[in-house]
Design a protein around this motif. Structure first.
Motif, PDB file in Angstrom:
ATOM      1  N   PRO A  36       0.790  -1.240   0.125  1.00  0.00           N
ATOM      2  CA  PRO A  36       0.068   0.183  -0.098  1.00  0.00           C
ATOM      3  C   PRO A  36       0.834   1.258   0.084  1.00  0.00           C
ATOM      4  CG  PRO A  36       0.044  -1.142   2.200  1.00  0.00           C
ATOM      5  CD  PRO A  36       0.619  -1.926   1.177  1.00  0.00           C
ATOM      6  N   VAL A  37       0.476   2.326  -0.668  1.00  0.00           N
ATOM      7  CA  VAL A  37       1.161   3.639  -0.854  1.00  0.00           C
ATOM      8  C   VAL A  37       0.328   4.765  -0.046  1.00  0.00           C
ATOM      9  CG1 VAL A  37       2.028   5.204  -2.347  1.00  0.00           C
ATOM     10  CG2 VAL A  37       2.326   2.874  -2.995  1.00  0.00           C
ATOM     11  N   THR A  38      -0.871   4.888  -0.619  1.00  0.00           N
ATOM     12  CA  THR A  38      -1.820   5.991  -0.063  1.00  0.00           C
ATOM     13  C   THR A  38      -2.315   5.395   1.439  1.00  0.00           C
ATOM     14  OG1 THR A  38      -3.864   5.167  -0.773  1.00  0.00           O
ATOM     15  CG2 THR A  38      -2.549   6.642  -2.199  1.00  0.00           C
ATOM     16  N   ASP A  39      -2.751   6.484   2.155  1.00  0.00           N
ATOM     17  CA  ASP A  39      -3.233   6.344   3.568  1.00  0.00           C
ATOM     18  C   ASP A  39      -4.359   5.380   3.372  1.00  0.00           C
ATOM     19  OD1 ASP A  39      -1.469   8.032   4.682  1.00  0.00           O
ATOM     20  OD2 ASP A  39      -2.496   9.832   4.650  1.00  0.00           O
ATOM     21  N   GLU A  40      -5.419   5.739   2.486  1.00  0.00           N
ATOM     22  CA  GLU A  40      -6.281   4.860   2.301  1.00  0.00           C
ATOM     23  C   GLU A  40      -6.205   3.265   2.110  1.00  0.00           C
ATOM     24  OE1 GLU A  40     -10.372   4.265  -0.753  1.00  0.00           O
ATOM     25  OE2 GLU A  40      -8.934   6.090  -0.974  1.00  0.00           O
ATOM     26  N   ASP A  41      -5.139   3.049   1.292  1.00  0.00           N
ATOM     27  CA  ASP A  41      -4.699   1.623   0.854  1.00  0.00           C
ATOM     28  C   ASP A  41      -4.077   1.040   2.323  1.00  0.00           C
ATOM     29  OD1 ASP A  41      -5.525   1.798  -1.689  1.00  0.00           O
ATOM     30  OD2 ASP A  41      -3.296   2.134  -2.317  1.00  0.00           O
ATOM     31  N   LYS A  42      -3.548   1.714   2.996  1.00  0.00           N
ATOM     32  CA  LYS A  42      -2.760   1.296   4.245  1.00  0.00           C
ATOM     33  C   LYS A  42      -3.969   1.027   5.387  1.00  0.00           C
ATOM     34  CE  LYS A  42       1.296   3.795   3.964  1.00  0.00           C
ATOM     35  NZ  LYS A  42       2.297   4.989   4.369  1.00  0.00           N
TER      36      LYS A  42
END
Length: 164
Positions: free
Chosen positions: A127-133
């Motif tokens: 994951p890269v974005t905060d949402e993905d995390k």
């Protein structure tokens, strides 16, 4: 395989053959669409044939009507060694106005397999974005909860077995 596809959206019209006794699209039809999208997503990510290992937390939050335009969106949110956790959202709309509404959501776990049907390694998704995390963390939390539920179910089944 040069590029991995992390997400996919299938689109189609809900047909009269998909209807249940209540006049809405049958939950089983929706579950089939979910499985198709999970397969397309996991095969696109892994580049391999994949099988469904788990489908859970299915929430039917609004009905789908015959004639609705249905969108089933699937996205990789966590990868293990051979498995992929796929988040699924199903949305529907009247094709004349295209105001989509969420109808169903769930998590599906797909496992990549080789030609002999044995689990096969998949590329790691990071994951890269905060949402993905947040999505990854949620998948891990759900995985741990499923493990606890599985252990509890085994104990429950043990007590339901008739004496031999």
């Amino acid at each position: 395989m040069s590029e991995r596809q992390r997400d996919v959206t299938l689109r189609f019209l809900a047909e009269p053959g998909d209807v249940n006794f209540g006049g809405k699209v049958h939950g089983g039809a929706v579950m089939k669409w979910i499985d198709l999208a999970a397969y397309a997503c996991s095969a696109g990510w892994s580049g391999k044939y994949c099988i469904t290992a788990y489908a859970g937390g299915i929430r039917f939050v609004a009905p789908i009507h015959v004639g609705n335009l249905v969108e089933v969106s699937a996205k990789v949110i966590y990868t293990g060694r051979t498995s992929m956790h796929i988040a699924i959202d199903v949305q529907a709309s009247d094709p004349k106005n295209l105001e989509r509404r969420l109808t169903t959501h769930c998590i599906v776990i797909m496992v990549a397999v080789d030609e002999a049907g044995n689990p096969s390694p998949v590329p790691e998704w990071v994951p890269v974005t905060d949402e993905d995390k947040l999505l990854r963390d949620s998948a891990i939390k759900l995985m741990n909860m499923r493990k606890e539920i599985g252990e509890e179910m085994e104990a429950h089944v043990k007590y339901l077995k008739p004496d031999s």
